[in-house]
Motif scaffolding. Sequence first.
Motif, PDB file in Angstrom:
ATOM      1  N   SER A  96       0.835  -1.197   0.000  1.00 53.43           N
ATOM      2  CA  SER A  96       0.000   0.000   0.000  1.00 53.43           C
ATOM      3  C   SER A  96       0.875   1.254   0.000  1.00 53.43           C
ATOM      4  O   SER A  96       1.897   1.318   0.689  1.00 53.43           O
ATOM      5  CB  SER A  96      -0.924   0.010   1.222  1.00 53.43           C
ATOM      6  N   VAL A  97       0.472   2.204  -0.818  1.00 56.92           N
ATOM      7  CA  VAL A  97       1.153   3.491  -1.030  1.00 56.92           C
ATOM      8  C   VAL A  97       2.652   3.337  -1.298  1.00 56.92           C
ATOM      9  O   VAL A  97       3.450   4.245  -1.023  1.00 56.92           O
ATOM     10  CB  VAL A  97       0.907   4.488   0.135  1.00 56.92           C
TER      11      VAL A  97
ATOM     12  N   ARG B 278      -3.278  -0.953  -2.463  1.00 60.51           N
ATOM     13  CA  ARG B 278      -4.072   0.279  -2.360  1.00 60.51           C
ATOM     14  C   ARG B 278      -3.178   1.515  -2.369  1.00 60.51           C
ATOM     15  O   ARG B 278      -2.276   1.650  -1.548  1.00 60.51           O
ATOM     16  CB  ARG B 278      -4.901   0.277  -1.079  1.00 60.51           C
ATOM     17  N   GLY B 279      -3.460   2.403  -3.307  1.00 64.95           N
ATOM     18  CA  GLY B 279      -2.736   3.657  -3.364  1.00 64.95           C
ATOM     19  C   GLY B 279      -1.314   3.549  -3.854  1.00 64.95           C
ATOM     20  O   GLY B 279      -0.562   4.535  -3.827  1.00 64.95           O
ATOM     21  N   ALA B 280      -0.886   2.376  -4.309  1.00 59.61           N
ATOM     22  CA  ALA B 280       0.480   2.229  -4.822  1.00 59.61           C
ATOM     23  C   ALA B 280       0.648   3.055  -6.089  1.00 59.61           C
ATOM     24  O   ALA B 280      -0.254   3.157  -6.914  1.00 59.61           O
ATOM     25  CB  ALA B 280       0.786   0.763  -5.104  1.00 59.61           C
TER      26      ALA B 280
ATOM     27  N   ALA C 169       1.692 -10.446 -14.814  1.00 56.46           N
ATOM     28  CA  ALA C 169       1.630 -10.465 -13.348  1.00 56.46           C
ATOM     29  C   ALA C 169       0.357 -11.165 -12.880  1.00 56.46           C
ATOM     30  O   ALA C 169      -0.700 -11.045 -13.508  1.00 56.46           O
ATOM     31  CB  ALA C 169       1.680  -9.047 -12.799  1.00 56.46           C
ATOM     32  N   GLU C 170       0.452 -11.901 -11.787  1.00 59.54           N
ATOM     33  CA  GLU C 170      -0.693 -12.602 -11.202  1.00 59.54           C
ATOM     34  C   GLU C 170      -1.333 -11.701 -10.150  1.00 59.54           C
ATOM     35  O   GLU C 170      -0.701 -11.358  -9.153  1.00 59.54           O
ATOM     36  CB  GLU C 170      -0.223 -13.905 -10.562  1.00 59.54           C
ATOM     37  N   LEU C 171      -2.619 -11.314 -10.380  1.00 61.88           N
ATOM     38  CA  LEU C 171      -3.297 -10.358  -9.506  1.00 61.88           C
ATOM     39  C   LEU C 171      -4.515 -10.957  -8.805  1.00 61.88           C
ATOM     40  O   LEU C 171      -5.360 -10.213  -8.299  1.00 61.88           O
ATOM     41  CB  LEU C 171      -3.733  -9.121 -10.303  1.00 61.88           C
ATOM     42  N   SER C 172      -4.612 -12.259  -8.726  1.00 64.30           N
ATOM     43  CA  SER C 172      -5.788 -12.889  -8.128  1.00 64.30           C
ATOM     44  C   SER C 172      -6.014 -12.387  -6.701  1.00 64.30           C
ATOM     45  O   SER C 172      -5.147 -12.540  -5.832  1.00 64.30           O
ATOM     46  CB  SER C 172      -5.631 -14.411  -8.104  1.00 64.30           C
ATOM     47  N   GLY C 173      -7.176 -11.773  -6.483  1.00 67.22           N
ATOM     48  CA  GLY C 173      -7.545 -11.304  -5.150  1.00 67.22           C
ATOM     49  C   GLY C 173      -6.789 -10.095  -4.670  1.00 67.22           C
ATOM     50  O   GLY C 173      -6.955  -9.672  -3.523  1.00 67.22           O
ATOM     51  N   ALA C 174      -5.939  -9.499  -5.509  1.00 67.91           N
ATOM     52  CA  ALA C 174      -5.166  -8.327  -5.092  1.00 67.91           C
ATOM     53  C   ALA C 174      -6.062  -7.102  -4.973  1.00 67.91           C
ATOM     54  O   ALA C 174      -6.998  -6.920  -5.758  1.00 67.91           O
ATOM     55  CB  ALA C 174      -4.036  -8.055  -6.082  1.00 67.91           C
ATOM     56  N   ASN C 175      -5.776  -6.247  -4.003  1.00 69.71           N
ATOM     57  CA  ASN C 175      -6.513  -4.994  -3.832  1.00 69.71           C
ATOM     58  C   ASN C 175      -5.805  -3.920  -4.648  1.00 69.71           C
ATOM     59  O   ASN C 175      -4.708  -3.481  -4.295  1.00 69.71           O
ATOM     60  CB  ASN C 175      -6.551  -4.600  -2.353  1.00 69.71           C
ATOM     61  N   ILE C 176      -6.416  -3.490  -5.744  1.00 69.57           N
ATOM     62  CA  ILE C 176      -5.784  -2.531  -6.645  1.00 69.57           C
ATOM     63  C   ILE C 176      -6.474  -1.172  -6.612  1.00 69.57           C
ATOM     64  O   ILE C 176      -6.337  -0.366  -7.536  1.00 69.57           O
ATOM     65  CB  ILE C 176      -5.752  -3.075  -8.093  1.00 69.57           C
ATOM     66  N   ALA C 177      -7.197  -0.891  -5.533  1.00 73.62           N
ATOM     67  CA  ALA C 177      -7.895   0.390  -5.416  1.00 73.62           C
ATOM     68  C   ALA C 177      -6.897   1.551  -5.451  1.00 73.62           C
ATOM     69  O   ALA C 177      -5.832   1.496  -4.830  1.00 73.62           O
ATOM     70  CB  ALA C 177      -8.696   0.430  -4.119  1.00 73.62           C
ATOM     71  N   GLU C 178      -7.228   2.558  -6.228  1.00 73.03           N
ATOM     72  CA  GLU C 178      -6.441   3.797  -6.315  1.00 73.03           C
ATOM     73  C   GLU C 178      -5.027   3.574  -6.843  1.00 73.03           C
ATOM     74  O   GLU C 178      -4.106   4.326  -6.528  1.00 73.03           O
ATOM     75  CB  GLU C 178      -6.383   4.492  -4.951  1.00 73.03           C
TER      76      GLU C 178
END
Length: 269
Positions: free
Chosen positions: A201-202, A221-223, A233-242
């Motif tokens: 995150s961030v 989040r926020g990265a 890239a494998e993004l299963s279930g990753a939180n990609i908000a913002e």
Amino acid sequence: MNLASTALPALAAVVALVFTWASVNQNGAQLRLSEQGQITDRFNAAIQNLGANSLDIRMGGIYALERIMRDSDRDQPSAISVLSAFVRTRAARFGASGKPPKSETAPKVLADVQAAVTVLSSRDPAHDRETRVDLRNTNLAQYVLPKASLAGSDLSGADLRGANLEEANLTDADLQLALVSGADMNRATLHHTNLYGADLSVAFLLQADLTGATLSLADLRGAKLAGAHVAGAELSGANIAETGLTKYDLARTRGTPAPVPQANSSSGT
């Protein structure tokens, strides 16, 4: 002319050359043994210095191991193992219970640990053989490691919050469940890096190369991912908000990220 009288001097010359060659080889072998013995003595002294109460003596031991790695390729794997164990002991994230403390505040950066991880991250990986840098479950929050050479290293469970890993090479490294929140990883190479369940995150990942990285269940989040390469890239279930990842970016990734909460557009009237 007597043939024997001419052959004998020639034979004597050949014999002299053979003995000279054998003598040179023997002297060379003795020199190598002497040098290896000196390195062994230096290695043992450096290990003893790492356990000293004095910071200056511990620092001397760290830099002695760095010099040994430069002087003797064959001893680099052993030096890597010793320095890795030193960092794991001095900067352990978990206590004797094996559980994280109730409050994981960033500790003060330790000068000897900073020196040890700097030596590890600036070595020549060509002489590692099968040895890997092993810094799992360490607390390296706020440490400074720009352009670190940590490909294939084990940083699983490590606390890297706020660390400077700008342009670091973390190809094939293991950072599963690591805390990387707020870290500077701009332009870092993260080819096939295992970031399963990591907290990013961030984190700053501008122009980072995440090709083929595992980010399943990671918190992004926020990265800051502007210009980052995420193909494969494998993004299963990753939180990609913002994160600003576009549909085009996601089309080139694998797996389905966690649903991004939609902002409430209601005017309230």
